[in-house]
Scaffold this motif. Sequence first.
Motif, PDB file in Angstrom:
ATOM      1  N   SER A   1       0.821  -1.208   0.000  1.00 35.15           N
ATOM      2  CA  SER A   1       0.000   0.000   0.000  1.00 35.15           C
ATOM      3  C   SER A   1       0.859   1.264   0.000  1.00 35.15           C
ATOM      4  CB  SER A   1      -0.944  -0.010   1.205  1.00 35.15           C
ATOM      5  OG  SER A   1      -0.196  -0.083   2.423  1.00 35.15           O
ATOM      6  N   GLN A   2       1.930   1.258   0.774  1.00 36.59           N
ATOM      7  CA  GLN A   2       2.822   2.415   0.809  1.00 36.59           C
ATOM      8  C   GLN A   2       3.487   2.624  -0.548  1.00 36.59           C
ATOM      9  OE1 GLN A   2       3.109   4.544   3.125  1.00 36.59           O
ATOM     10  NE2 GLN A   2       5.087   5.599   2.927  1.00 36.59           N
TER      11      GLN A   2
ATOM     12  N   ARG B   1       1.083   4.165  -3.019  1.00 27.56           N
ATOM     13  CA  ARG B   1       0.879   5.587  -2.748  1.00 27.56           C
ATOM     14  C   ARG B   1       2.032   6.409  -3.316  1.00 27.56           C
ATOM     15  NH1 ARG B   1       2.038   9.324   1.224  1.00 27.56           N
ATOM     16  NH2 ARG B   1       3.301   7.824   2.398  1.00 27.56           N
ATOM     17  N   LYS B   2       3.234   5.919  -3.150  1.00 25.84           N
ATOM     18  CA  LYS B   2       4.395   6.621  -3.696  1.00 25.84           C
ATOM     19  C   LYS B   2       4.335   6.682  -5.221  1.00 25.84           C
ATOM     20  CE  LYS B   2       6.750   7.384   0.158  1.00 25.84           C
ATOM     21  NZ  LYS B   2       7.123   8.739   0.607  1.00 25.84           N
TER      22      LYS B   2
ATOM     23  N   ARG C   1       1.697   6.622  -7.078  1.00 27.83           N
ATOM     24  CA  ARG C   1       0.643   7.563  -7.488  1.00 27.83           C
ATOM     25  C   ARG C   1       1.173   8.998  -7.443  1.00 27.83           C
ATOM     26  NH1 ARG C   1      -2.802   4.104  -4.449  1.00 27.83           N
ATOM     27  NH2 ARG C   1      -2.696   5.507  -2.642  1.00 27.83           N
ATOM     28  N   HIS C   2       1.963   9.313  -6.423  1.00 29.97           N
ATOM     29  CA  HIS C   2       2.560  10.655  -6.338  1.00 29.97           C
ATOM     30  C   HIS C   2       3.446  10.927  -7.554  1.00 29.97           C
ATOM     31  CE1 HIS C   2       2.186  10.858  -1.653  1.00 29.97           C
ATOM     32  NE2 HIS C   2       1.019  10.942  -2.273  1.00 29.97           N
TER      33      HIS C   2
END
Length: 551
Positions: free
Chosen positions: A353-354, A357-358, A360-361
């Motif tokens: 999940s982390q 998220r990275k 996506r950034h």
Amino acid sequence: ALGCYDVIIHRHLRTGCGARHAGLSGAASIAIGQTVGLGILSGALVRWRLLPGIGLLQAIRVATGVAVTFLFGLALSLGVTGLLMPSDILPTAACVTLLFAFFTICLAAFIHPEIHIFEQSVRLPSLRALIGIAALTLVDTLCAGLALWILLPQAGELPVNLLIPAYMLALGAALVSGAPGGIGAFELTLFAVLPQVPDTDLLCGLVAFRVVYYAVPAIMAVTLLLRPFTAATSATPHMRAVQEQDLTDACRAEFGLARQPGATVLVTTATRLLVLPTGQSLCALFGPFSGSPRAALSDLARAARAVMQTPLVYKADARLAVIARRAGWRVLHVADDMVLDVSGFRTEGRAYSQLRRKLRHAAKAKIVTSHARTLPWGVLAEIDVVWQHRHGTARGLTMGRFCPVYLSHQTVFVARQNGTITAFASFHATDRELCLDLVRTRPDTPDGTVHALVIEAVRFARTTGRDRVSLAALPPKNGPVGWLAERTGTHGLRQFKDCFSPKRIPRYALGPGWVGLMVALVDLWRAMRRPNRNSAQEVHEEYEFARAREV
């Protein structure tokens, strides 16, 4: 003891002279030098005569090394005997000062194993060599002092704890004077510090001492000069430059570190080991290129003894660690390789999940990653300079540093934002594996860019049929190394690599004893943080070729 001084210095200088010839020539040169005076010059000439194969310049280096290290050892001997044999001759404060001076010199040699004199680089003796010389000096001076004590007409009336420190002080004065046999300075010092001994008795003892300690050894040494040694058995391990065939045979991509300046290959009849330069240890990385692991350990230990260094294997695998433990070596868990299985790697699931998220950034910032087949050296060098300005000078040795020649052998991925390169990552590469080496970013690089570069490397590895991607090593979570790492700022790096949920493969440091292992590891850490000793090859005959590839 007199002969072993030269054995240690010859090993330090790697002259290739065997221990027997080095010992005999050393004892002869000291016997003649202390009798005729001008010890360094006369000793060098005797060594040159007995060992014509080493040349006059090398003979001068050996003579100078023996003389200088003997004075350091004499300081330790004076301090130790002064504390163990207290007397009015040498106050306790003076003994402590001498010991402090000796250990300060050892510390300085550890921190700066190389010094520069008139644009020449001089490699200082290792701690092992310095301590060996100091121990020999203590044996030498104690035995000589006892001989003088026995030869005094009324030896029983003079406490030995008075004579031994007095003799050492007189010996130091004699050496500094440079007079033949230290005559004058030696006697005057003894007369001054031993007023309780009648002058006639002391003079008689000194005459007898000069006969047995100066004249007889000098006569024996002169007989050796009549017939120089014809050959010397090489005591130096065979080191050669790294060849591409070595890296082709390597089982790990991280062996690409061999392309750094100073890396060599230790070659024996049974094994080949990648060796990196440090001041105190002969440091082999990972394990042998080829050959038996058990033979590799014994060959490394033998080679380290031959150059007065401590054997060390850094980041060995579990198999080699087990073999080492059975052979009596000490084993310490120092790192975990963080490895991604290319075929089974996915970004789905809670564990990633982390990472998602990275990524996506990075996607939101319009980061585009790709394999750089043509490397824009000017842009990459600019990014490296900016990165070092923010983070400090790059480490070296077991960590790669920016260099066109070095990177031209690696697989490099770049990240662009609006067509401008904002970050890059380089990987050592074999047919089966990629291993992360350098990561460089600009200050305004969007969050998640480096994560995107790793994903690009995984994608490339899958396309080219490679099995795995290594994110290189992290300190272990537990144990003394893990405890220390948590207090030295590795949290961010650990968080980055844990995003990919890699498999942790333990790596070990191996050494023949705990003290030697700890000293070698601290020395390795020092060498990593002192990149001037393994600087990037910015000036190199292949640099223009590397730049031409950009065009």
